[in-house]
Design an enzyme around this catalytic site. Structure first.
Site, PDB file in Angstrom:
ATOM      1  N   LYS A 154       0.843  -1.200   0.000  1.00 27.94           N
ATOM      2  CA  LYS A 154       0.000   0.000   0.000  1.00 27.94           C
ATOM      3  C   LYS A 154       0.874   1.243   0.000  1.00 27.94           C
ATOM      4  CE  LYS A 154      -3.819  -2.422   2.230  1.00 27.94           C
ATOM      5  NZ  LYS A 154      -4.565  -2.749   3.458  1.00 27.94           N
ATOM      6  N   GLN A 188      -4.461  -1.333   9.619  1.00 26.80           N
ATOM      7  CA  GLN A 188      -4.501  -2.682   9.057  1.00 26.80           C
ATOM      8  C   GLN A 188      -5.120  -3.657  10.059  1.00 26.80           C
ATOM      9  OE1 GLN A 188      -3.717  -3.402   5.918  1.00 26.80           O
ATOM     10  NE2 GLN A 188      -4.043  -5.606   6.104  1.00 26.80           N
ATOM     11  N   ASP A 218     -10.890   3.286   4.302  1.00 26.77           N
ATOM     12  CA  ASP A 218     -11.251   1.867   4.314  1.00 26.77           C
ATOM     13  C   ASP A 218     -12.764   1.678   4.250  1.00 26.77           C
ATOM     14  OD1 ASP A 218      -9.476  -0.291   4.349  1.00 26.77           O
ATOM     15  OD2 ASP A 218      -8.816   0.159   6.399  1.00 26.77           O
TER      16      ASP A 218
HETATM   17  N1  GUN Z   1      -7.217  -6.602   6.366  1.00 25.96           N
HETATM   18  C1  GUN Z   1      -7.645  -7.335   5.313  1.00 25.96           C
HETATM   19  N2  GUN Z   1      -8.251  -6.536   4.406  1.00 25.96           N
HETATM   20  C2  GUN Z   1      -8.178  -5.277   4.893  1.00 25.96           C
HETATM   21  C3  GUN Z   1      -8.618  -4.014   4.397  1.00 25.96           C
HETATM   22  O1  GUN Z   1      -9.213  -3.891   3.315  1.00 25.96           O
HETATM   23  N3  GUN Z   1      -8.347  -2.951   5.182  1.00 25.96           N
HETATM   24  C4  GUN Z   1      -7.713  -3.073   6.377  1.00 25.96           C
HETATM   25  N4  GUN Z   1      -7.514  -1.965   7.088  1.00 25.96           N
HETATM   26  N5  GUN Z   1      -7.303  -4.217   6.871  1.00 25.96           N
HETATM   27  C5  GUN Z   1      -7.523  -5.312   6.118  1.00 25.96           C
END
Ligand code: GUN
Length: 292
Positions: free
Chosen positions: A55, A99, A122
């Site tokens: 990311k 995350q 998100d």
């Molecule tokens: N863990 C797995 N998928 C995601 C996501 O799309 N966003 C976040 N913040 N954590 C994740």
């Protein structure tokens, strides 16, 4: 030879990133704004570390200001909340992502709800979930994985899914539920299945659009797939395989790809399908936040 088209999420994500780079250049030139993304990771889960580094790297390649906060696994809840409060108030930060999953001692809901809705790239804040569910999608941040899946579905079938049956296997807040809201908004007839669903293969066989998001390697077999269906595989499972007596790991989805590809009209591969699109949608959400 499989009959299905292989949906190239990696190529589509690269096109989106290219278009975002151009928009960022314009935003910088015309308004002096550089989109800022802050990513927070707590602990040292190797898979999560790979995701957040991807990311950050993509954010930088799009011309964003990007900060990664790596916190120890034993960081206290109040320390995480203090960091989020700081990021909420930082004008250089337009998007905040924590995350998941978080270590067990942290309250995931409290943490995700502490992000101000207009920086919640998100789409996990209840305000954004509410807007999405109520159909106010343009004013919501849509969770990145289902948003990416939806773009790939639209490429195959167009934006109006009237008369089509969509079956989602998995009812998570991150994928299954928001995916259902997006498909409903596009006029599909939506069924959400989960571990307690009876006769899952029969239900899946009704799907013109089959979305697999259960986290069980290759659970969905070829004979669960309706001929001509569009299959979207959200699973990313690391499995051990033994070749020539040697143990190796490989990534596989929730769908038995080779089997399903002989029945479906189109299918996403793992890796190279949904994963890169998720990251592209995070960039799109951050740009949207910075632009508004
Ligand atoms: N863990 C797995 N998928 C995601 C996501 O799309 N966003 C976040 N913040 N954590 C994740």
């Amino acid at each position: 030879m499989p009959t299905a088209e292989r949906i190239d999420g990696k190529a589509k994500a690269a096109e989106i990133a290219e278009s975002i780079r151009k928009d960022v250049a314009v935003l910088k030139n015309e308004r002096g704004i550089t989109p800022g993304l802050a990513v927070v990771i707590v602990g040292h889960d190797p898979a999560s570390q790979v995701y957040v580094r991807n990311k950050k790297r993509t954010a930088e390649s799009c011309g964003f200001h990007s900060v990664l906060h790596e916190l120890d696994a034993d960081t206290r809840q109040d320390e995480v909340l203090d960091l989020i409060a700081e990021l909420n108030n930082d004008p250089a930060v337009h998007g905040i992502l924590v995350q998941l999953p978080l270590p067990k001692h942290l309250d995931e809901q409290l943490v995700t709800q502490s992000i101000v809705p207009h920086k919640d790239v998100d789409g996990f804040h209840f305000e954004n979930i509410g807007r999405l569910t109520a159909g106010d999608i343009d004013n919501a941040f849509v969770p990145c994985t289902p948003a990416g899946c939806m773009l790939m579905i639209e490429d195959q079938l167009g934006r109006d899914l009237s008369g089509l049956n969509a079956v989602i296997v998995g009812r998570s807040n991150i994928v299954g539920k928001p995916m259902a809201a997006l498909l409903l908004a596009a006029n599909a007839t939506v069924t959400i299945c989960h571990s307690r669903t009876k006769e899952l293969p029969q239900v899946a066989r009704h799907a013109d659009i089959l979305v697999a998001a259960v986290g069980r390697p290759e659970m969905i077999r070829g004979d669960w797939v309706k001929p001509g269906a569009v299959v979207i595989d959200v699973g990313i499972n690391r499995i051990e395989v033994v070749t020539d007596g040697e143990k190796r790991h490989r990534l596989t989805g929730d769908v038995a790809y080779e089997e399903a590809a002989n029945v479906a009209a189109a299918i996403t591969p793992v890796p190279g399908g949904v994963g890169p699109m998720t990251i592209a949608m995070l960039m799109a959400n951050t740009l949207k936040s910075a632009s508004s």
